[in-house]
Scaffold this active site. Structure first.
Site, PDB file in Angstrom:
ATOM      1  N   HIS A  30      32.376  29.367  46.803  1.00  0.00           N
ATOM      2  CA  HIS A  30      33.653  30.064  46.586  1.00  0.00           C
ATOM      3  C   HIS A  30      34.731  29.545  47.551  1.00  0.00           C
ATOM      4  O   HIS A  30      35.817  30.106  47.614  1.00  0.00           O
ATOM      5  CB  HIS A  30      33.488  31.572  46.789  1.00  0.00           C
ATOM      6  CG  HIS A  30      32.792  32.272  45.664  1.00  0.00           C
ATOM      7  ND1 HIS A  30      33.066  32.002  44.345  1.00  0.00           N
ATOM      8  CD2 HIS A  30      31.864  33.256  45.662  1.00  0.00           C
ATOM      9  CE1 HIS A  30      32.305  32.789  43.579  1.00  0.00           C
ATOM     10  NE2 HIS A  30      31.571  33.544  44.351  1.00  0.00           N
TER      11      HIS A  30
ATOM     12  N   SER B 180      37.803  42.893  38.700  1.00  0.00           N
ATOM     13  CA  SER B 180      36.386  42.611  38.888  1.00  0.00           C
ATOM     14  C   SER B 180      36.028  42.618  40.380  1.00  0.00           C
ATOM     15  O   SER B 180      34.984  43.153  40.785  1.00  0.00           O
ATOM     16  CB  SER B 180      36.054  41.252  38.259  1.00  0.00           C
ATOM     17  OG  SER B 180      34.698  40.935  38.411  1.00  0.00           O
TER      18      SER B 180
ATOM     19  N   LYS C 182      34.479  36.116  41.432  1.00  0.00           N
ATOM     20  CA  LYS C 182      34.661  36.906  40.205  1.00  0.00           C
ATOM     21  C   LYS C 182      35.343  36.158  39.070  1.00  0.00           C
ATOM     22  O   LYS C 182      35.897  36.771  38.157  1.00  0.00           O
ATOM     23  CB  LYS C 182      35.405  38.227  40.474  1.00  0.00           C
ATOM     24  CG  LYS C 182      34.893  39.031  41.627  1.00  0.00           C
ATOM     25  CD  LYS C 182      33.405  39.045  41.780  1.00  0.00           C
ATOM     26  CE  LYS C 182      32.688  39.817  40.686  1.00  0.00           C
ATOM     27  NZ  LYS C 182      31.205  39.660  40.854  1.00  0.00           N
TER      28      LYS C 182
HETATM   29  P1  A3P Z   1      33.551  41.548  35.212  1.00  0.00           P
HETATM   30  O1  A3P Z   1      33.402  42.264  36.523  1.00  0.00           O
HETATM   31  O2  A3P Z   1      34.969  41.511  34.721  1.00  0.00           O
HETATM   32  O3  A3P Z   1      32.621  42.060  34.166  1.00  0.00           O
HETATM   33  P2  A3P Z   1      31.261  35.627  39.428  1.00  0.00           P
HETATM   34  O4  A3P Z   1      29.976  35.137  38.886  1.00  0.00           O
HETATM   35  O5  A3P Z   1      32.205  34.514  39.752  1.00  0.00           O
HETATM   36  O6  A3P Z   1      31.048  36.583  40.559  1.00  0.00           O
HETATM   37  O7  A3P Z   1      32.013  36.430  38.239  1.00  0.00           O
HETATM   38  C1  A3P Z   1      31.559  37.692  37.811  1.00  0.00           C
HETATM   39  C2  A3P Z   1      32.285  38.095  36.531  1.00  0.00           C
HETATM   40  O8  A3P Z   1      31.816  37.242  35.463  1.00  0.00           O
HETATM   41  C3  A3P Z   1      31.989  39.542  36.113  1.00  0.00           C
HETATM   42  O9  A3P Z   1      33.170  39.998  35.464  1.00  0.00           O
HETATM   43  C4  A3P Z   1      30.826  39.328  35.151  1.00  0.00           C
HETATM   44  O10 A3P Z   1      30.611  40.379  34.238  1.00  0.00           O
HETATM   45  C5  A3P Z   1      31.317  38.072  34.429  1.00  0.00           C
HETATM   46  N1  A3P Z   1      30.239  37.387  33.704  1.00  0.00           N
HETATM   47  C6  A3P Z   1      29.017  37.037  34.175  1.00  0.00           C
HETATM   48  N2  A3P Z   1      28.294  36.475  33.191  1.00  0.00           N
HETATM   49  C7  A3P Z   1      29.069  36.481  32.079  1.00  0.00           C
HETATM   50  C8  A3P Z   1      28.868  36.049  30.724  1.00  0.00           C
HETATM   51  N3  A3P Z   1      27.719  35.515  30.320  1.00  0.00           N
HETATM   52  N4  A3P Z   1      29.901  36.206  29.847  1.00  0.00           N
HETATM   53  C9  A3P Z   1      31.068  36.751  30.242  1.00  0.00           C
HETATM   54  N5  A3P Z   1      31.305  37.190  31.493  1.00  0.00           N
HETATM   55  C10 A3P Z   1      30.321  37.056  32.404  1.00  0.00           C
END
Ligand code: A3P
Length: 294
Positions: free
Chosen positions: A108, A138, A48
């Site tokens: 991860h 998140s 996340k």
């Molecule tokens: P939120 O749940 O706070 O919205 P990961 O890819 O490591 O699992 O992280 C997921 C988080 O990154 C989520 O956060 C998601 O919305 C956010 N995310 C994914 N793409 C994004 C983008 N282009 N810009 C900003 N945040 C992004």
């Protein structure tokens, strides 16, 4: 297929870190012998923290900003070293073994758990870090929608599990401190989610420099607009809507909010105070800094 996903609520423990059944013990053990190549690129993050976002950006950097290339949905092609590929019934590490160079690898796992070749050969590594208050929020919502992660229980319980490191993929605190201890190594770039939010083109240029890729300024701008939150949220290849077997999109969305500071809507004043004092003792004293609001 469903067998792998099935055991949502019985994580196992490997090297003191708990993992869901989609991360098999044999796969974790086999990473010891995973052969790296000189032109591999590895993206590492605690869950996340923006890994899929960074993966999309780096893919485009390596493609010289060619957004027209046909693609698979992000969640079926991001090769998380430790995770089982649901359709193939083997781990991505095994699949990666047969992929042509240059390989873009995601994980991860924390830095010290990566295959020895990553440490010994100085594999180019991008570590994505995000402030822990937004990470825990998140992660909480992600546990609600994922058919792979354990049930989070209530917010209060999840927050305290997170602070004690009692969550799948282990402690956020150990994860970031682990890479922080290695920050002087050549070929490790630590990128912060908050910096990507503030100035994505600058982050793209930094990553391209690490990877030795020349991009034109229009190329940088094209990648930045293709990878904005709104653009990735409306793109079925990146928004997580194509993997209903893993994500229950009625509970929450993978592209949920994508902002800095949503934690303010979740933490009580008392929770914030407890979290801050723990954070000061564990992270801030080591000199690692995060922004919690922009
Ligand atoms: P939120 O749940 O706070 O919205 P990961 O890819 O490591 O699992 O992280 C997921 C988080 O990154 C989520 O956060 C998601 O919305 C956010 N995310 C994914 N793409 C994004 C983008 N282009 N810009 C900003 N945040 C992004």
């Amino acid at each position: 297929t469903l067998g792998i996903i099935g055991n949502k609520n019985s994580p196992h423990v490997f090297n003191g870190v708990s993992f869901p059944s989609i991360v098999p013990v044999e796969g974790l053990k086999a990473l010891e012998n995973f052969e790296t190549r000189p032109d591999d690129v590895v993206i590492v993050s605690y869950p996340k923290s923006g890994l899929n976002w960074t993966y999309e950006v780096v893919t485009l950097i390596l493609n010289n900003a060619d957004i027209s290339k046909p693609k698979l949905p992000l969640f079926t092609h991001v090769p998380y070293l430790e995770v089982m590929h649901i359709e193939h019934g083997k781990t991505y590490a095994e699949i990666l073994r047969d992929l042509p160079s240059p390989r873009l690898i995601a994980t991860h796992l924390r830095y010290s758990m990566l295959p020895p070749g990553v440490h010994d050969n100085g594999t180019k590594t991008i570590y994505v870090a995000r402030n822990p208050k937004d990470v825990v929020v998140s992660y909480y919502h992600f546990h609600r929608m994922s058919r792979v992660h354990p049930d989070p229980g209530g917010w209060d319980k999840f927050l305290s599990d997170f602070m004690s490191g009692n969550v799948v993929w282990g402690s956020w605190y150990q994860h970031v401190l682990d890479v922080w201890a290695n920050r002087q190594k050549r070929n490790i770039l630590i990128v912060r989610y908050e910096d990507m939010k503030k100035d994505l083109p600058a982050a793209i240029r930094q990553m391209a420099a690490l990877l030795g890729r020349q991009l034109t300024e229009p190329g940088v701008q094209l990648i930045a607009s293709h990878c904005s939150f709104d653009s990735m949220k409306s793109n079925p290849m990146t928004n997580g809507s194509k993997v209903p077997m893993v994500f229950n999109n009625d509970e929450s969305q993978f592209m949920r909010k994508g902002v800095v500071g949503d934690w303010i809507n979740h933490f009580t004043v008392a929770q914030d105070r407890t979290f801050d004092s723990h954070y000061l003792r564990t992270i801030a004293v080591r000199g690692m800094e995060f922004e919690f609001e922009l």
